[in-house]
Enzyme design. Structure first.
Site, PDB file in Angstrom:
ATOM      1  N   GLU A 153      27.501 -34.932   0.383  1.00  0.00           N
ATOM      2  CA  GLU A 153      26.815 -34.540   1.416  1.00  0.00           C
ATOM      3  C   GLU A 153      27.755 -33.459   2.045  1.00  0.00           C
ATOM      4  OE1 GLU A 153      23.890 -35.492   1.848  1.00  0.00           O
ATOM      5  OE2 GLU A 153      23.814 -37.322   0.628  1.00  0.00           O
ATOM      6  N   ASP A 195      25.200 -39.849 -10.680  1.00  0.00           N
ATOM      7  CA  ASP A 195      25.461 -41.004  -9.770  1.00  0.00           C
ATOM      8  C   ASP A 195      24.450 -42.273  -9.679  1.00  0.00           C
ATOM      9  OD1 ASP A 195      23.123 -39.657  -9.030  1.00  0.00           O
ATOM     10  OD2 ASP A 195      23.663 -38.864  -7.407  1.00  0.00           O
ATOM     11  N   ASN A 250      19.612 -30.608   2.121  1.00  0.00           N
ATOM     12  CA  ASN A 250      20.879 -30.117   2.878  1.00  0.00           C
ATOM     13  C   ASN A 250      22.056 -29.323   1.925  1.00  0.00           C
ATOM     14  OD1 ASN A 250      21.614 -32.265   1.391  1.00  0.00           O
ATOM     15  ND2 ASN A 250      22.306 -33.336   3.238  1.00  0.00           N
ATOM     16  N   HIS A 265      22.930 -30.830  -0.761  1.00  0.00           N
ATOM     17  CA  HIS A 265      24.010 -31.774  -1.866  1.00  0.00           C
ATOM     18  C   HIS A 265      23.673 -31.611  -2.955  1.00  0.00           C
ATOM     19  CE1 HIS A 265      20.935 -35.305  -1.067  1.00  0.00           C
ATOM     20  NE2 HIS A 265      20.661 -34.633  -2.314  1.00  0.00           N
TER      21      HIS A 265
HETATM   22  P1  PGA Z   1      14.837 -33.660  -5.951  1.00  0.00           P
HETATM   23  O1  PGA Z   1      16.498 -34.071  -5.457  1.00  0.00           O
HETATM   24  O2  PGA Z   1      14.880 -33.068  -7.302  1.00  0.00           O
HETATM   25  O3  PGA Z   1      13.977 -34.681  -5.801  1.00  0.00           O
HETATM   26  O4  PGA Z   1      14.407 -32.613  -4.948  1.00  0.00           O
HETATM   27  C1  PGA Z   1      17.349 -33.076  -5.747  1.00  0.00           C
HETATM   28  C2  PGA Z   1      18.595 -33.877  -5.127  1.00  0.00           C
HETATM   29  O5  PGA Z   1      18.367 -34.544  -3.964  1.00  0.00           O
HETATM   30  O6  PGA Z   1      19.525 -33.764  -5.616  1.00  0.00           O
END
Ligand code: PGA
Length: 250
Positions: A143, A67, A136, A138
């Protein structure tokens, strides 16, 4: 699904890097799906370390990232292209033309997404997709509630994601409101998936994603339907899953 529990973040990073390294050694021209975020930083450092020692080469490897923020240039310090350069690409022998990140400055985001789907097909699909997971549930910018059938698409970031990202920008106004993201369908089409999770703050969502039902409300839960998933986490992130009776290897 294989689940490996490592003692701490460093051990988790080494274990996950080992899986990526094995993929690159087995198929040097493989297509790696790569991820940004805090969790993969340690495993990228480990890969750089092995490259410097001469144990690993990415000379033929291709990569596609999950992304990118819409509106950020590749040189913006918060862009995911910049993250990839600083954390991995600038330190290994991967050819710049073999690294692919969605263009955050695309004038026509829909066309950029369609071209990215075609690019993944032209590369022959993703051999190994690395993923982190949001609080959450995602994965990439897919999402809760998003359609499992989506390919790369334009995303309106949720308030909770904008709030979580605010710490990286000088003001809330500067936080991007949109992103381009691979969809769940692109991720599920990868031949193998490697998810990394770390820290107690991920323990509940890991448990919901892998010990609970498959539901759009927890996007990562869809991975239960993928035939080749490896989850690598530290003890803090995995202990609730183990307590829920899901078999975890030490
Ligand atoms: P993080 O993010 O590795 O910074 O916890 C993971 C994500 O949001 O996909």
């Amino acid at each position: 699904m294989r689940i490996y529990q490592a003692e701490d973040y460093k051990a988790m990073s080494r274990r996950a890097a080992n899986i990526i390294s094995a993929q690159v050694i087995y198929k040097p021209n493989c297509v790696l799906g790569l991820a940004t975020g805090g969790t993969p930083v340690g495993l990228y450092q480990q890969l750089v370390d092995w490259y410097r020692k001469g144990d690993l080469s990415f000379a033929e490897t291709r990569s596609v990232n999950l992304d990118e923020y819409l509106g950020l240039s590749p040189h913006h310090e918060q862009s995911y292209r910049y993250f990839m350069q600083v954390n991995l690409f600038d330190h290994i022998d991967i050819k710049p033309e073999n690294t692919h990140v969605l263009d955050g400055l695309a004038k026509n985001p829909e066309a950029e997404c369609a071209a990215y789907n075609q690019l993944i097909r032209d590369l022959g699909g993703i051999d190994l997709q690395l993923l982190g997971m949001g609080h959450n549930g995602h994965i990439a910018f897919n999402e809760p509630g998003d359609d499992f059938g989506l390919e790369t698409h334009l995303v309106n970031l949720t308030e909770s994601t904008i709030n979580a990202n605010q710490r990286f920008f000088e003001s809330r106004d500067e936080v991007p409101r949109h992103a381009l993201s691979m969809g769940i369908k692109n991720i599920m089409n990868a031949r193998r998936i490697l998810m990394v999770v770390s820290g107690e703050e991920k323990a509940d969502i890991v448990c919901r994603a892998f010990a609970g039902p498959v539901t759009k409300e927890v996007p990562a839960s869809v991975l239960q339907l993928h035939p080749d998933v490896t989850l690598v986490g530290d003890r803090a992130a995995l202990h609730k899953l183990a307590e829920a009776g899901v078999p975890v290897c030490g």
